[in-house]
Each structure stands twice: as structure tokens, then as C-alpha cells.
Design an enzyme around this catalytic site. Structure first.
Site, PDB file in Angstrom:
ATOM      1  N   ASP A 193      -1.829  -4.660  -0.174  1.00 24.38           N
ATOM      2  CA  ASP A 193      -3.014  -3.806  -0.113  1.00 24.38           C
ATOM      3  C   ASP A 193      -2.684  -2.418   0.425  1.00 24.38           C
ATOM      4  O   ASP A 193      -1.815  -2.260   1.289  1.00 24.38           O
ATOM      5  CB  ASP A 193      -4.057  -4.478   0.789  1.00 24.38           C
ATOM      6  N   GLU A 221      -0.695  -2.216  -4.665  1.00 21.44           N
ATOM      7  CA  GLU A 221      -1.914  -1.458  -4.960  1.00 21.44           C
ATOM      8  C   GLU A 221      -1.660  -0.013  -4.533  1.00 21.44           C
ATOM      9  O   GLU A 221      -1.823   0.341  -3.371  1.00 21.44           O
ATOM     10  CB  GLU A 221      -3.118  -2.027  -4.205  1.00 21.44           C
TER      11      GLU A 221
END
Length: 746
Positions: free
Chosen positions: A427, A480
């Protein structure tokens, strides 16, 4: 507890040697309580001291039942006495034989008598090499050493069950274990520091699986704080904050899956991911119930993997799991750690891989968790310009500290090795890579070279991908990253970050923004729709239609499309037809597969009743067919990484809103994708093709079975040897409004 008096510093010394050590014990700062406590051989016998706050009488009970009452050496709870020579078998002058002497402590407290084991008889179970690796920040099996480990230690002829507790807190002046392990709120179980490593350890006899505990940490600033174990393997369900002693008893049955994963890695296969927030997919279900129902749903739709929003324990459900407090504990909201193991094992038995969202960038400020753990900025960066996140109100890890990097890298390995997950989506990589992320001038400090790159975080990511690549080369790591950072999926020895995949957020924004326009406005933005195909081979991309695109006022995929319900359905179908033909692996957030109308909320379930509507049921069928064809046609998933899997037919027909391209398989196969994003059908539209002959219509997003109007080509077209668009042949197509057609040669 009311029966455990508070220790006081200014009490009479009752003749115990080393009074300065006694003061440290009372204050909680004695770094090795065994200097005072336990059994100490002397020429005339053995000096036994026991720390029992609140006790009225303490008796040493030998292995043969002999007893010696200890005197109260200090009213705060220290008992002491000399047992005569011969009380302990194997006693030698100046020391013991093999192992500690065998005795127990009988404690009378508040009218109750209890026979207890003495924790300060036992040496540490942590080896010198483990401590060396922890000190240098390179222990890949960190969880096997730190945390709470139920085990047995040998004393005399007996095996004593209990739990070994270990925690890294180099700035702490003292640490006590408390909770179910100690009815005196931790004062009877001070831990000891090991060899300057920053590790504190204590084996506490009698502590069994399921016991709740935390650490009471005397920080470098002189303040006692209750802290959850950073490496707890289980935690109390929120709003509880205690850690829970856990030992897995799960028996895996996925050997065949793991062998197949190793023999044919993910990058050689189609990869289509169904992203899930467990709490709102089917509210009220646990890990085991979710596994069964989710496997049925995903199998029916043809996805190869599920990706779970973070399931590491987190106190605030509204963070969707992205504000983690217990990195090594699956959330107790849906069951215990072995229930989650069952979840993964069951999905593997159904041929479905499991990916996890993983959050190494930041963590919440909760006082009982990682923040200021030992009274210093231990896990977080000390400089607020690098240690505090301006957008999320969280703290940022100190990625330059070797032990913090070790904590994170070992955590990634932990989920793979202990829970058999097949990959991690990392993330917020953009926030990791850039010192100026969400910061204005003056709010960040350049690196040593004067740049904006966070060199320490770059080192973390490379260490992560390298260590995972060595240990588990068949496990997927996806980044990401919304930036143009070069080489995210390039090997580290070639200067890259070493990830397997990068989320193509540029494709997502450009495509959704384009399809969100009224069709009459799309011509001016045609280049934006085509742009992602110009760089599709620069990284190994995954195309994400994730949870982030259906929250915070953005609406759902359905509601973002213009027009009435029929037009919205056609728009979502066209989106899926383009997405599954576009180079890159696929990811779709739950609810998108049937056109969820409401914006997603973690507090509510999905509107499954929409499947009673033919348009929404048609979308579900389309997703299943896209996945079926994706897995069946190598042209859709091979050749991507070499950049040979794509070529243009027509990228410039903005007037007609038509985009056409070819996909090429490593086996020589070909697929043509023709998308008409206009609000009207094109009945006679010529498209170039690489060969004359019959081309089958493999997919038409306007087909009636998908809830469309049925405009199409009756299953096939014939390409004539008429050159067109630089190709030797061409065919005339009937293109539905807001529709996508796939063709393959007969």
C-alpha cells in the site's frame, strides 16, 4: 488488584544483600531480576528469593515435598531464605548441576493458597545468534523469537509448561508482563534485558494459550505505559486492545496448491483478482463461512485470486484495515488465527489464490500500540517532517532503522510462511518513495543528494523484494504506485525496485474519466483513452478498479456512467470489455461485478438483490465470460512482459469514438478488440485485420445474455484481402453503441 500493594521506595532494608539492586527491583528498573530472584547457591545451602507482591506467606516446596518457609525480606513483596544443603539434588559447591534446581513456590494471599512455579529459575530461550541478527536488523524469522510462544522448559525431572515472552524495546528502563499472566498487574513479572540487544525476555510458567497480556513499559522518559505486543500473533477483538497468547494447531492440506504455484509461477498465467473487504462482503460471517461462500462466488465468476483489504488487527473499522496496530495478528473480528488459516487453505483447495493488502508506510497514533513504544520514537521517525503523515494523521515508520525494516520485512515473510498467502499488494508506495509526498515547500527536507527521493524507503522496498524473491520466488509482490517512478517492476540488480506488478492508476483515472463523460463530449478526450496503451509495456502492470474508486463521494462504477440505467449498464459493460482486453492483469472490487448502484460503505453490505434485475445479472455474466475467455485465450495474457503482446489497429478515430487494437499471444494467436464508445451504433465500420478469412466474435458486450440490445455480427465476420489501417485485410463490423467486440481468426 486490591490485594497487590503498590511498592514503595522508602522502606526498611530487611537485611537483603545488594540493597541498591532491591531499589531497582522495586522501581521496576532492574535489568536482570535474576540477580536478586530465584535460587543462588551458597556454601551453606541455597539462597532463595521470590517476588510475590501482596503475599502473606511464601514457602519453598522441593521436588520431594520438603518445605522451607521464606521470610518477608521487604514488605513490597520480596521473600527470602536459605534452604539447607541437600534440599536440592545435584547441588554442587558454588553452582548447580544440569539445569536449575527443582522447586515450586507455595503462596498464601488473601486467604487463598496457590502452588506456583518460579519464573526466575529459567535461562533465556533466545540464542546469541538470534540476538545478533535482531541487533543488526536481519532476522528473517523474527516472529519465531519475539512475541509470546507457548512452550515447556525442563526443571529437574519435570517439564514445566508456560509461555516465553520477548519484545524489542532498546530505550526501555524496565518492562513487566501483565494481564492474565499475573494477578498482580505485572508487578510480579518484570522481564530481563538480554546482552545489550534491546530485547527483553521472560518465561512465565503456567501461562497457557488464550491468555490475555500486554507489556507495561517504563520508557526512557520515566513514564510507565501499557503496550500491546508488537509481535502478538492474536489480539482481542476491538475495542479490546490486549494481546493474546496463541499457538497454531492447524494442519494444512494445500501441498498440491503450493507445489503447483512453485512449478508454474503467477507471471506465466492469467491473473484476475477479486478485491474484497471481508466485513462488508457478507456482514456477520466469520472466516470459515466467508471462505466457503466467497470460493463459490469467485469460482463462478472465474477470478484466479482474491485480494483482501488489510486483515492485520486494527482498532478503527472505518480505516478499512489500513491503520494497523498488530501487524502479526489477523483481525479477531472474524475468528482466530487458525480460522484465517482455514480460510486460505479452503480457497487453495478450490484453486483460488489469496493476496493481502500490506501497509508498511504508516501506523496509527494509538498510545497502547507502536507509537512511542519505549518512551522514544522507536518505530516512527523522530523528525516530524518524516515521521508524521499530513493527510492520514498517522505516524510514518523510521525506514532507516535496521530493526524497523526487519520488523516489516519479516512481517511480509510471516504472512507467506505462516498463512500461505500467495502475494502482497504493498500500500501507498508513492508516499514511501517521496519525501515531499503531500507536503509543501519547507515541510520536508531533501535527501543527502539534495533530491526528493526517500532513499531509506527505497532501501526497504528493495530489501523486501530481494528477500522475498530468495525465499519465495513464486510469491507475487504488487506496488500501489501512482507516480512515474522508473523501474518499479525492474529487477533490483538492474536498478529497479523488484516488484512483480505495478498498479496502473493512470489507466484507471483516464478510462473512468473518459467513460464518465457524455458520449458527445468524448471526441475531444479520445487521446486520453488511448494514452495508457502507449506505455503499457514500460512496467508489468495490473489494471485496478479498486475500492478507492467507489468511495468518498466518487459514487459507484454504475453511478459514474452518464445517462439512464440502460446507458449506465452499457457503459460498465464497455469498461469491462476494454479492461479485459487491455494489456495488464485485472483487479475488480466487490460489487463491481454486478453493478452495485450505491457507493460502497464498510458499514453496510452489498446490494445483492440487484441480481434480480436482468441488467445487473447480465453484468455478472459478462464478468464471468471475460474471465473465462481471459483464461482460455493466450493472446490476452502472454507476451505482455516482453512488450510483444500488443499492437494498434486504430488509435486516432476520435470522430467515431472508436478504438481498435490487437493482442498477440506467445503461441502465435491473435485477438482483435474493437471498442465503440459513441452513444450510437456504427453499422458499417471497416477495421483492418492481419489476415483474411473468418473471424469469430468471441465477445460482444451488447449481447442479450449480458443485458444488452443484441447489436452485433451474428457470431462472425469475414475479413477480405482489402488493405486497411496498415493491415493486409479488413472486415466491416456492426459496432453496438457503448460496446466492445472481440474477434479471433477461425
Amino acid at each position: 488488584m486490591t490485594d497487590c500493594p503498590t511498592p514503595r521506595d522508602a522502606l526498611l532494608d530487611a537485611g537483603v544483600p545488594n540493597a541498591d539492586r532491591l531499589d531497582e527491583l522495586l522501581a521496576g528498573t532492574l535489568r536482570d531480576p535474576r540477580l536478586l530472584l530465584g535460587a543462588h547457591p551458597r556454601p551453606d545451602g541455597t539462597l532463595v528469593r521470590s517476588w510475590q507482591p501482596g503475599a502473606e506467606e511464601v514457602t519453598v516446596v522441593g521436588a520431594d515435598g520438603r518445605r522451607t518457609v521464606l521470610a518477608m525480606a521487604h514488605p513490597a513483596g520480596l521473600f527470602s531464605g536459605v534452604v539447607p544443603a541437600g534440599f536440592f539434588p545435584g547441588l554442587r559447591r558454588g553452582g548447580f548441576g544440569s539445569g536449575p534446581p527443582d522447586y515450586r513456590i507455595e503462596v498464601r494471599r488473601a486467604g487463598r493458597t496457590e502452588l506456583r512455579e518460579e519464573p526466575y529459575l529459567f535461562d533465556t530461550g533466545i540464542g546469541a545468534f538470534d540476538l545478533h541478527l535482531i541487533s543488526e536488523g536481519s532476522h528473517e524469522g523474527l516472529w519465531r523469537v519475539l512475541g509470546a510462544h507457548p512452550q515447556a522448559r525442563v526443571v529437574g525431572d519435570r517439564s514445566v509448561p508456560g509461555t516465553s515472552f520477548a519484545v524489542w524495546a532498546p530505550g526501555a528502563r524496565g518492562i513487566r508482563v501483565r494481564g492474565d499472566v499475573d494477578r498482580c498487574a505485572g508487578r510480579a513479572t518484570p522481564m530481563r534485558a538480554l546482552d545489550g540487544s534491546g530485547v527483553w525476555e521472560l518465561f512465565v510458567p503456567g501461562v497457557a494459550e488464550g491468555a490475555g497480556y500486554d507489556f507495561e513499559v517504563l520508557g526512557a522518559d520515566g513514564v510507565w505505559r501499557a503496550k500491546a505486543d508488537p509481535l502478538a500473533f492474536s489480539a482481542a477483538p476491538p475495542p479490546g486492545t490486549t494481546s493474546v497468547v496463541h499457538r497454531s494447531r492447524f494442519t494444512w492440506s494445500d501441498d498440491e496448491w503450493l507445489a503447483r504455484r512453485a512449478s508454474r509461477p503467477w507471471w506465466q498465467q492469467p491473473l484476475s483478482v477479486y478485491e474484497v473487504h471481508l466485513g462488508s462482503w457478507r456482514p456477520g460471517l466469520g472466516y470459515r463461512e466467508l471462505a466457503a461462500r466467497l470460493a463459490d462466488h469467485v469460482t463462478e465468476l472465474g477470478f484466479t485470486h482474491v485480494e483482501l483489504l488489510p486483515i492485520a488487527e486494527h482498532p478503527y473499522g472505518g480505516s478499512w484495515g489500513y491503520q494497523v496496530t498488530s501487524y502479526y495478528a489477523p483481525t479477531a473480528r472474524f475468528g482466530g488465527p487458525d480460522d484465517f488459516r482455514w480460510f486460505v487453505d479452503h480457497l487453495h483447495s478450490r484453486g483460488i489464490g489469496v493476496l493481502l493488502d500490506w501497509v508498511p508506510a504508516h501506523f496509527p497514533r494509538d498510545e497502547w500500540a507502536l507509537a512511542g513504544f519505549d518512551g522514544t520514537p522507536l518505530y516512527e521517525h523522530a523528525d516530524p517532517r518524516r515521521g508524521e503523515h499530513p493527510d492520514w494523521g498517522t505516524l510514518i515508520f523510521d525506514h532507516g532503522r535496521p530493526q524497523v525494516r526487519n520488523f516489516l520485512v519479516a512481517n511480509a515473510l510471516y504472512w507467506v510462511e505462516e498463512f500461505h498467502v500467495d502475494g502482497l499488494r504493498v500500500d501507498a508506495v508513492a508516499s514511501l518513495l517521496h519525501l515531499d509526498f503531500s507536503r509543501e515547500d519547507g515541510e520536508w527536507e531533501p535527501n543527502v543528494h539534495g533530491g526528493r527521493e526517500n532513499l531509506e524507503a527505497v532501501a526497504l522496498l528493495r530489501e523486501l523484494t530481494e528477500r522475498m524473491g530468495r525465499a519465495h520466488p513464486d510469491v507475487l509482490l504488487a506496488a500501489e504506485d501512482s507516480t512515474t517512478w522508473p523501474g518499479v517492476t525492474r529487477r533490483t540488480d538492474e536498478g529497479g525496485l523488484g516488484f512483480g506488478l505495478k498498479w496502473n492508476l493512470g489507466w484507471m483515472h483516464d478510462t473512468l474519466d473518459y467513460l464518465g463523460l457524455d458520449p458527445v463530449e468524448r471526441a475531444a478526450q479520445h487521446g486520453r483513452l488511448a494514452f495508457s496503451l502507449s506505455y503499457a509495456d514500460t512496467e508489468n502492470f495490473l489494471l485496478p478498479l479498486s475500492h478507492d474508486e467507489v468511495v468518498h463521494g466518487k459514487g459507484s462504477l454504475w453511478s459514474r456512467m452518464p445517462g439512464d440505467d440502460a446507458a449506465k449498464a452499457a457503459g460498465v459493460r464497455a469498461l469491462f470489455g476494454l479492461m479485459w482486453a487491455h494489456p495488464g492483469r485485472k483487479l475488480l472490487f466487490m460489487g463491481g461485478e454486478f453493478g452495485q448502484v450505491r457507493e460502497w460503505s464498510e458499514a453496510a453490505g452489498l446490494d445483492w438483490e440487484l441480481l434480480d434485475d436482468p441488467r445487473h445479472e447480465g453484468l455478472r455474466r459478462l464478468v464471468a465470460e471475460c474471465n473465462r475467455l481471459y483464461r482460455a485465450l493466450p493472446a490476452l495474457y502472454t507476451g505482455e512482459d516482453a512488450g510483444a503482446g500488443f499492437s494498434w489497429l486504430d488509435a486516432t478515430d476520435a470522430v467515431s469514438n472508436v478504438l481498435a487494437f490487437l493482442r498477440h499471444g506467445a503461441d502465435g494467436s491473435t485477438l482483435a478488440c474493437v471498442a465503440n464508445l459513441a452513444g450510437v451504433a456504427h453499422r458499417e465500420h471497416r477495421v483492418g485485420l492481419p489476415a483474411a478469412g473468418i473471424w469469430r466474435e468471441r465477445l460482444n458486450t451488447d449481447a442479450r445474455e449480458f443485458g444488452g440490445a443484441g447489436t452485433g455480427n451474428r457470431g462472425a465476420v469475414t475479413a477480405e484481402p482489402i488493405p486497411w489501417q496498415g493491415r493486409p485485410a479488413s472486415a466491416v463490423l456492426h459496432l453496438p453503441a457503448s460496446g466492445v467486440v472481440w474477434l479471433t481468426p477461425e
